[in-house]
Design a protein around this motif. Structure first.
Motif, PDB file in Angstrom:
ATOM      1  N   GLY A  82       5.628   6.590   2.508  1.00 29.58           N
ATOM      2  CA  GLY A  82       4.584   5.981   2.045  1.00 29.58           C
ATOM      3  C   GLY A  82       4.491   6.067   0.413  1.00 29.58           C
ATOM      4  N   MET A  83       3.431   5.482  -0.357  1.00 26.67           N
ATOM      5  CA  MET A  83       3.226   5.728  -1.636  1.00 26.67           C
ATOM      6  C   MET A  83       1.767   6.001  -1.592  1.00 26.67           C
ATOM      7  SD  MET A  83       4.011   3.361  -4.961  1.00 26.67           S
ATOM      8  CE  MET A  83       5.715   3.749  -4.986  1.00 26.67           C
ATOM      9  N   LEU A  84       1.575   7.023  -2.391  1.00 28.61           N
ATOM     10  CA  LEU A  84       0.085   7.623  -2.717  1.00 28.61           C
ATOM     11  C   LEU A  84      -0.211   7.214  -4.145  1.00 28.61           C
ATOM     12  CD1 LEU A  84      -2.397   9.232  -1.730  1.00 28.61           C
ATOM     13  CD2 LEU A  84      -1.371  11.371  -2.460  1.00 28.61           C
ATOM     14  N   PHE A  85      -1.389   6.338  -4.194  1.00 27.73           N
ATOM     15  CA  PHE A  85      -1.952   6.101  -5.770  1.00 27.73           C
ATOM     16  C   PHE A  85      -2.827   6.885  -5.969  1.00 27.73           C
ATOM     17  CE2 PHE A  85       0.324   2.539  -3.659  1.00 27.73           C
ATOM     18  CZ  PHE A  85       0.863   1.837  -4.876  1.00 27.73           C
ATOM     19  N   LEU A  86      -2.784   7.456  -7.220  1.00 25.91           N
ATOM     20  CA  LEU A  86      -3.840   8.623  -7.610  1.00 25.91           C
ATOM     21  C   LEU A  86      -4.550   7.842  -8.742  1.00 25.91           C
ATOM     22  CD1 LEU A  86      -1.957  11.830  -7.667  1.00 25.91           C
ATOM     23  CD2 LEU A  86      -3.070  11.092  -5.654  1.00 25.91           C
ATOM     24  N   PHE A  87      -5.945   8.082  -8.523  1.00 24.71           N
ATOM     25  CA  PHE A  87      -6.843   7.311  -9.717  1.00 24.71           C
ATOM     26  C   PHE A  87      -7.655   8.470 -10.302  1.00 24.71           C
ATOM     27  CE2 PHE A  87      -5.610   3.895  -7.204  1.00 24.71           C
ATOM     28  CZ  PHE A  87      -5.246   2.757  -8.159  1.00 24.71           C
ATOM     29  N   GLU A  88      -8.198   8.330 -11.676  1.00 25.01           N
ATOM     30  CA  GLU A  88      -8.433   9.404 -12.248  1.00 25.01           C
ATOM     31  C   GLU A  88     -10.225   9.425 -11.750  1.00 25.01           C
ATOM     32  OE1 GLU A  88      -8.161   9.090 -16.711  1.00 25.01           O
ATOM     33  OE2 GLU A  88      -6.063   9.088 -16.682  1.00 25.01           O
ATOM     34  N   ARG A  89     -10.711   8.568 -11.554  1.00 27.46           N
ATOM     35  CA  ARG A  89     -12.136   8.501 -10.717  1.00 27.46           C
ATOM     36  C   ARG A  89     -12.191   7.488  -9.519  1.00 27.46           C
ATOM     37  NH1 ARG A  89     -11.656   6.566 -15.723  1.00 27.46           N
ATOM     38  NH2 ARG A  89     -11.770   4.084 -16.043  1.00 27.46           N
ATOM     39  N   GLN A  90     -13.215   7.857  -9.040  1.00 19.95           N
ATOM     40  CA  GLN A  90     -13.482   7.080  -7.764  1.00 19.95           C
ATOM     41  C   GLN A  90     -14.398   5.612  -8.429  1.00 19.95           C
ATOM     42  OE1 GLN A  90     -15.228   8.786  -3.847  1.00 19.95           O
ATOM     43  NE2 GLN A  90     -17.186   8.046  -5.043  1.00 19.95           N
ATOM     44  N   GLU A  91     -13.902   4.459  -7.639  1.00 14.19           N
ATOM     45  CA  GLU A  91     -14.381   3.236  -8.038  1.00 14.19           C
ATOM     46  C   GLU A  91     -13.820   2.452  -7.182  1.00 14.19           C
ATOM     47  OE1 GLU A  91     -13.440   2.799 -12.162  1.00 14.19           O
ATOM     48  OE2 GLU A  91     -11.510   2.646 -11.889  1.00 14.19           O
ATOM     49  N   PRO A  92     -14.423   1.043  -7.152  1.00 17.24           N
ATOM     50  CA  PRO A  92     -13.907   0.057  -6.396  1.00 17.24           C
ATOM     51  C   PRO A  92     -12.446  -0.145  -6.706  1.00 17.24           C
ATOM     52  CG  PRO A  92     -16.177  -0.613  -6.960  1.00 17.24           C
ATOM     53  CD  PRO A  92     -15.494   0.570  -7.848  1.00 17.24           C
ATOM     54  N   GLN A  93     -11.622  -0.709  -5.691  1.00 17.24           N
ATOM     55  CA  GLN A  93     -10.204  -0.541  -6.141  1.00 17.24           C
ATOM     56  C   GLN A  93      -9.587  -1.911  -5.295  1.00 17.24           C
ATOM     57  OE1 GLN A  93      -8.341   1.301  -7.866  1.00 17.24           O
ATOM     58  NE2 GLN A  93      -9.849   3.175  -8.036  1.00 17.24           N
ATOM     59  N   ALA A  94      -8.613  -2.408  -5.789  1.00 16.97           N
ATOM     60  CA  ALA A  94      -8.056  -3.732  -5.147  1.00 16.97           C
ATOM     61  C   ALA A  94      -6.846  -3.653  -5.463  1.00 16.97           C
ATOM     62  CB  ALA A  94      -8.840  -4.879  -5.607  1.00 16.97           C
ATOM     63  N   PHE A  95      -5.912  -4.122  -4.346  1.00 18.50           N
ATOM     64  CA  PHE A  95      -4.634  -4.266  -4.280  1.00 18.50           C
ATOM     65  C   PHE A  95      -4.032  -5.523  -4.029  1.00 18.50           C
ATOM     66  CE2 PHE A  95      -4.814   0.212  -5.133  1.00 18.50           C
ATOM     67  CZ  PHE A  95      -3.484   0.829  -4.988  1.00 18.50           C
ATOM     68  N   TRP A  96      -2.894  -5.998  -4.468  1.00 24.84           N
ATOM     69  CA  TRP A  96      -2.368  -7.221  -4.074  1.00 24.84           C
ATOM     70  C   TRP A  96      -0.888  -6.944  -3.831  1.00 24.84           C
ATOM     71  CZ3 TRP A  96      -0.981 -10.977  -8.573  1.00 24.84           C
ATOM     72  CH2 TRP A  96      -0.206 -10.275  -9.761  1.00 24.84           C
ATOM     73  N   MET A  97      -0.061  -7.731  -3.173  1.00 19.77           N
ATOM     74  CA  MET A  97       1.102  -7.619  -2.558  1.00 19.77           C
ATOM     75  C   MET A  97       2.178  -8.570  -3.473  1.00 19.77           C
ATOM     76  SD  MET A  97       1.061  -5.499  -0.128  1.00 19.77           S
ATOM     77  CE  MET A  97       2.181  -6.011   1.012  1.00 19.77           C
ATOM     78  N   ARG A  98       1.965  -8.740  -4.813  1.00 21.00           N
ATOM     79  CA  ARG A  98       2.941  -9.591  -5.708  1.00 21.00           C
ATOM     80  C   ARG A  98       4.208  -8.803  -5.694  1.00 21.00           C
ATOM     81  NH1 ARG A  98       3.043 -13.690  -9.633  1.00 21.00           N
ATOM     82  NH2 ARG A  98       5.133 -13.703 -10.056  1.00 21.00           N
ATOM     83  N   ASN A  99       5.199  -9.522  -5.196  1.00 22.94           N
ATOM     84  CA  ASN A  99       6.821  -9.039  -5.017  1.00 22.94           C
ATOM     85  C   ASN A  99       6.903  -7.843  -4.090  1.00 22.94           C
ATOM     86  OD1 ASN A  99       7.504 -11.118  -7.122  1.00 22.94           O
ATOM     87  ND2 ASN A  99       6.865  -9.818  -8.657  1.00 22.94           N
ATOM     88  N   THR A 100       6.036  -7.679  -3.061  1.00 21.01           N
ATOM     89  CA  THR A 100       6.330  -6.531  -2.301  1.00 21.01           C
ATOM     90  C   THR A 100       6.635  -7.378  -0.926  1.00 21.01           C
ATOM     91  OG1 THR A 100       4.395  -5.403  -3.101  1.00 21.01           O
ATOM     92  CG2 THR A 100       5.126  -4.891  -0.970  1.00 21.01           C
ATOM     93  N   ARG A 101       7.986  -6.741  -0.588  1.00 19.60           N
ATOM     94  CA  ARG A 101       8.597  -7.656   0.403  1.00 19.60           C
ATOM     95  C   ARG A 101       8.451  -7.081   2.032  1.00 19.60           C
ATOM     96  NH1 ARG A 101      14.208  -7.341  -2.981  1.00 19.60           N
ATOM     97  NH2 ARG A 101      13.808  -8.837  -4.526  1.00 19.60           N
ATOM     98  N   ILE A 102       7.572  -6.041   2.040  1.00 16.81           N
ATOM     99  CA  ILE A 102       7.402  -5.376   3.426  1.00 16.81           C
ATOM    100  C   ILE A 102       6.111  -5.502   3.606  1.00 16.81           C
ATOM    101  CG2 ILE A 102       9.511  -4.138   3.577  1.00 16.81           C
ATOM    102  CD1 ILE A 102       7.903  -1.570   2.465  1.00 16.81           C
ATOM    103  N   PRO A 103       5.534  -5.815   5.009  1.00 23.05           N
ATOM    104  CA  PRO A 103       4.195  -5.630   5.285  1.00 23.05           C
ATOM    105  C   PRO A 103       3.720  -4.109   5.233  1.00 23.05           C
ATOM    106  CG  PRO A 103       5.508  -6.342   7.038  1.00 23.05           C
ATOM    107  CD  PRO A 103       6.277  -6.371   5.816  1.00 23.05           C
ATOM    108  N   LEU A 104       2.412  -4.176   4.642  1.00 25.99           N
ATOM    109  CA  LEU A 104       1.709  -2.902   4.596  1.00 25.99           C
ATOM    110  C   LEU A 104       0.468  -2.751   5.212  1.00 25.99           C
ATOM    111  CD1 LEU A 104       2.967  -2.077   0.754  1.00 25.99           C
ATOM    112  CD2 LEU A 104       3.922  -1.142   2.729  1.00 25.99           C
ATOM    113  N   ASP A 105      -0.168  -1.368   5.584  1.00 24.13           N
ATOM    114  CA  ASP A 105      -1.346  -1.129   5.716  1.00 24.13           C
ATOM    115  C   ASP A 105      -1.985  -0.218   4.721  1.00 24.13           C
ATOM    116  OD1 ASP A 105      -1.334  -1.969   8.271  1.00 24.13           O
ATOM    117  OD2 ASP A 105      -1.389  -0.144   9.141  1.00 24.13           O
ATOM    118  N   ILE A 106      -2.897  -0.846   3.795  1.00 27.30           N
ATOM    119  CA  ILE A 106      -3.372  -0.076   2.522  1.00 27.30           C
ATOM    120  C   ILE A 106      -4.749   0.746   3.170  1.00 27.30           C
ATOM    121  CG2 ILE A 106      -4.295  -0.477   0.378  1.00 27.30           C
ATOM    122  CD1 ILE A 106      -2.766  -3.392   0.574  1.00 27.30           C
ATOM    123  N   PHE A 107      -4.627   1.870   2.873  1.00 26.30           N
ATOM    124  CA  PHE A 107      -5.773   2.804   3.434  1.00 26.30           C
ATOM    125  C   PHE A 107      -6.392   3.280   2.005  1.00 26.30           C
ATOM    126  CE2 PHE A 107      -2.697   3.284   6.360  1.00 26.30           C
ATOM    127  CZ  PHE A 107      -3.178   3.588   7.411  1.00 26.30           C
TER     128      PHE A 107
END
Length: 151
Positions: free
Chosen positions: A55-80
């Protein structure tokens, strides 16, 4: 003898998996870390497959609302989405690939500091619910401690 050879093959596959990992729902996933703006923007784009235990783990400097999109992503994912205490805030399950210029956004249900992308279907298989904890490998914890020290 065939049983021993089979056991050695299985162990050899486990031994080859190294690097940062997370544990969620009693399962370990080896992860790539996205901790810069460039890495977070690229994410898992242009990949045709991902092993079940990766998988891939995204680390952010602070806690805040996040939003992801799937532009050019070719595999279906679960985003936690996880908060600063590493508790599950929400999951966008079964997010489909997107190859069009206008891709929908999948926001967290609340502030999050860590985001984990796994293959679609794993949130259902792991039976994750809000409040579940994620565990980071010691090398991820050391990286996070180091980034706090450099501020």
């Amino acid at each position: 003898m065939a049983l021993i050879a089979l056991a050695m093959t299985a162990l050899g596959g486990c031994a080859g998996a190294t690097g940062p990992w997370v544990e969620l729902g009693g399962q370990r996933f080896f992860v790539e870390i996205a901790d810069s703006d460039e890495e977070r923007a690229r994410g898992l784009m242009f990949r045709d497959t991902m092993a079940r235990d990766r998988g891939m783990l995204f680390l952010f400097e602070r806690q805040e609302p996040q939003a992801f999109w799937m532009r050019n992503t070719r595999i279906p994912l679960d985003i936690f989405y996880f908060d600063a205490q590493r508790r599950l805030v929400s999951v966008a399950a079964g997010v489909p690939p997107c190859t069009t210029p206008r891709c929908p956004s999948y926001p967290s249900a609340g502030p999050a500091q860590y985001v984990l992308e796994l293959n679609a279907g794993l949130s259902r298989e792991l039976k994750t619910v809000a409040g579940d904890a994620i565990t980071f490998s010691p090398d991820i914890d050391a990286q996070l401690a180091g980034s706090l020290d450099s501020r």
